[in-house]
Design a protein around this motif. Sequence first.
Motif, PDB file in Angstrom:
ATOM      1  N   SER A  85       0.688  -1.613  -0.487  1.00 38.99           N
ATOM      2  CA  SER A  85       0.119   0.167  -0.043  1.00 38.99           C
ATOM      3  C   SER A  85       0.913   1.425   0.389  1.00 38.99           C
ATOM      4  N   VAL A  86       0.676   2.376  -1.320  1.00 42.10           N
ATOM      5  CA  VAL A  86       1.725   3.089  -1.319  1.00 42.10           C
ATOM      6  C   VAL A  86       0.963   5.117  -0.407  1.00 42.10           C
ATOM      7  N   SER A  87       1.432   5.322  -0.215  1.00 33.95           N
ATOM      8  CA  SER A  87       0.996   6.505  -0.306  1.00 33.95           C
ATOM      9  C   SER A  87       1.146   7.885  -0.454  1.00 33.95           C
ATOM     10  N   GLY A 101       6.379   3.063 -11.579  1.00 33.86           N
ATOM     11  CA  GLY A 101       5.521   1.709 -11.140  1.00 33.86           C
ATOM     12  C   GLY A 101       4.028   1.026 -11.944  1.00 33.86           C
ATOM     13  N   THR A 102       4.081   0.392 -11.603  1.00 25.47           N
ATOM     14  CA  THR A 102       2.841  -0.199 -12.200  1.00 25.47           C
ATOM     15  C   THR A 102       1.737   0.155 -12.273  1.00 25.47           C
ATOM     16  N   ALA A 103       0.499  -0.223 -12.451  1.00 27.65           N
ATOM     17  CA  ALA A 103      -1.042  -0.007 -12.306  1.00 27.65           C
ATOM     18  C   ALA A 103      -1.473  -0.544 -11.502  1.00 27.65           C
ATOM     19  N   ALA A 104      -0.666  -1.636 -10.881  1.00 23.37           N
ATOM     20  CA  ALA A 104      -1.841  -2.641 -10.013  1.00 23.37           C
ATOM     21  C   ALA A 104      -0.314  -1.961  -8.229  1.00 23.37           C
ATOM     22  N   ASP A 105       0.669  -1.663  -8.878  1.00 24.93           N
ATOM     23  CA  ASP A 105       0.911  -0.433  -7.537  1.00 24.93           C
ATOM     24  C   ASP A 105       0.080   0.388  -6.879  1.00 24.93           C
ATOM     25  N   LEU A 106      -0.605   1.051  -7.870  1.00 28.21           N
ATOM     26  CA  LEU A 106      -0.573   2.327  -7.436  1.00 28.21           C
ATOM     27  C   LEU A 106      -2.372   2.767  -7.218  1.00 28.21           C
ATOM     28  N   LYS A 107      -3.341   2.895  -6.505  1.00 29.44           N
ATOM     29  CA  LYS A 107      -4.289   3.201  -6.166  1.00 29.44           C
ATOM     30  C   LYS A 107      -4.254   4.823  -6.968  1.00 29.44           C
ATOM     31  N   GLU A 108      -5.153   4.481  -7.398  1.00 30.64           N
ATOM     32  CA  GLU A 108      -5.870   5.703  -8.814  1.00 30.64           C
ATOM     33  C   GLU A 108      -5.508   7.190  -7.843  1.00 30.64           C
ATOM     34  N   GLU A 109      -6.372   7.114  -6.400  1.00 33.57           N
ATOM     35  CA  GLU A 109      -5.926   8.317  -5.591  1.00 33.57           C
ATOM     36  C   GLU A 109      -4.348   9.018  -5.415  1.00 33.57           C
ATOM     37  N   THR A 110      -4.181   8.048  -5.124  1.00 32.81           N
ATOM     38  CA  THR A 110      -2.090   8.132  -5.219  1.00 32.81           C
ATOM     39  C   THR A 110      -1.935   8.174  -6.222  1.00 32.81           C
ATOM     40  N   LEU A 111      -2.155   7.681  -7.359  1.00 28.78           N
ATOM     41  CA  LEU A 111      -2.121   8.589  -9.082  1.00 28.78           C
ATOM     42  C   LEU A 111      -2.379  10.202  -9.061  1.00 28.78           C
ATOM     43  N   GLU A 112      -3.216  10.121  -8.532  1.00 30.80           N
ATOM     44  CA  GLU A 112      -3.933  11.351  -8.792  1.00 30.80           C
ATOM     45  C   GLU A 112      -2.857  12.967  -7.576  1.00 30.80           C
ATOM     46  N   GLN A 113      -2.757  12.403  -6.597  1.00 32.10           N
ATOM     47  CA  GLN A 113      -2.520  13.340  -5.485  1.00 32.10           C
ATOM     48  C   GLN A 113      -0.697  13.036  -5.531  1.00 32.10           C
ATOM     49  N   LEU A 114      -0.274  12.351  -5.902  1.00 31.15           N
ATOM     50  CA  LEU A 114       1.079  13.043  -7.288  1.00 31.15           C
ATOM     51  C   LEU A 114       0.904  13.528  -8.514  1.00 31.15           C
ATOM     52  N   ASN A 115       0.352  13.691  -9.037  1.00 25.02           N
ATOM     53  CA  ASN A 115       0.097  13.878 -10.785  1.00 25.02           C
ATOM     54  C   ASN A 115      -0.081  15.237  -9.687  1.00 25.02           C
ATOM     55  N   GLN A 116      -0.701  15.987  -9.228  1.00 22.55           N
ATOM     56  CA  GLN A 116      -1.227  17.137  -8.584  1.00 22.55           C
ATOM     57  C   GLN A 116      -0.385  18.129  -8.149  1.00 22.55           C
ATOM     58  N   THR A 117       0.440  17.546  -7.409  1.00 24.04           N
ATOM     59  CA  THR A 117       2.056  17.441  -7.525  1.00 24.04           C
ATOM     60  C   THR A 117       3.396  18.313  -8.193  1.00 24.04           C
ATOM     61  N   GLY A 118       3.029  17.712  -9.768  1.00 27.39           N
ATOM     62  CA  GLY A 118       4.056  17.766 -11.029  1.00 27.39           C
ATOM     63  C   GLY A 118       4.842  17.487 -10.829  1.00 27.39           C
ATOM     64  N   VAL A 119       4.775  16.290  -9.581  1.00 31.39           N
ATOM     65  CA  VAL A 119       6.394  15.023 -10.055  1.00 31.39           C
ATOM     66  C   VAL A 119       5.628  14.240 -11.110  1.00 31.39           C
ATOM     67  N   LYS A 120       7.102  13.729 -11.882  1.00 28.07           N
ATOM     68  CA  LYS A 120       6.605  13.416 -13.222  1.00 28.07           C
ATOM     69  C   LYS A 120       6.686  11.128 -12.658  1.00 28.07           C
ATOM     70  N   THR A 121       5.401  11.475 -12.990  1.00 27.13           N
ATOM     71  CA  THR A 121       4.850   9.942 -12.811  1.00 27.13           C
ATOM     72  C   THR A 121       4.573   8.963 -13.846  1.00 27.13           C
ATOM     73  N   LEU A 122       5.332   7.532 -13.978  1.00 27.36           N
ATOM     74  CA  LEU A 122       5.335   6.711 -14.612  1.00 27.36           C
ATOM     75  C   LEU A 122       4.870   5.632 -14.617  1.00 27.36           C
ATOM     76  N   VAL A 123       3.881   5.085 -15.385  1.00 33.11           N
ATOM     77  CA  VAL A 123       2.965   4.591 -14.623  1.00 33.11           C
ATOM     78  C   VAL A 123       2.338   3.072 -16.161  1.00 33.11           C
ATOM     79  N   PHE A 124       3.101   1.709 -15.878  1.00 29.62           N
ATOM     80  CA  PHE A 124       2.757   1.165 -17.090  1.00 29.62           C
ATOM     81  C   PHE A 124       2.058  -0.200 -16.428  1.00 29.62           C
TER      82      PHE A 124
END
Length: 156
Positions: A85-87, A101-124
């Motif tokens: 469980s990634v926060s 990370g992979t799609a299985a590693d990140l919940k959608e809400e966590t991905l949204e939080q990361l994207n809102q900060t502007g940190v480049k996030t790659l999900v495969f």
Amino acid sequence: MRTPEYRWIPGILALVLLFGAACSNRSATESATEHLKDAKIVSLNGTITEILVELGLEDQIVGVDVSSTYPASMLEKPRVSNNRSVSAEGVLALGPTLVIGTAADLKEETLEQLNQTGVKTLVFEYEYSIEGSKNLIRAVTDSLHLGPKADSILQA
């Protein structure tokens, strides 16, 4: 009157070219990863961590998930997950410039939080199979603009 002899010019030119080629012949990993030398990477998947290490990016990894246990040096990196469980807070606390990370590693809400900060996030997407691993290697190397390195990893 004696005419100058220029027979030595091709030899000198060849030496200059050879010396120049030798000086610019850094290792493929070193030159390929130059654009990532200042990156701070958080890896959210053990397989991705291994790929990053094979790409020569071990020193740029500032945090990993609980499945990142190889190479052994990853055991000393800060952990950003608990039971898979990634926060977002745990990831962001490390000040990453890149989260992978992979799609299985990140919940959608966590991905949204990361994207809102502007940190480049790659999900495969990752299919757990030999072919899926090969596809992940290609996807990661291509996304990091290290595509040619995929072949060397796949042949190892």
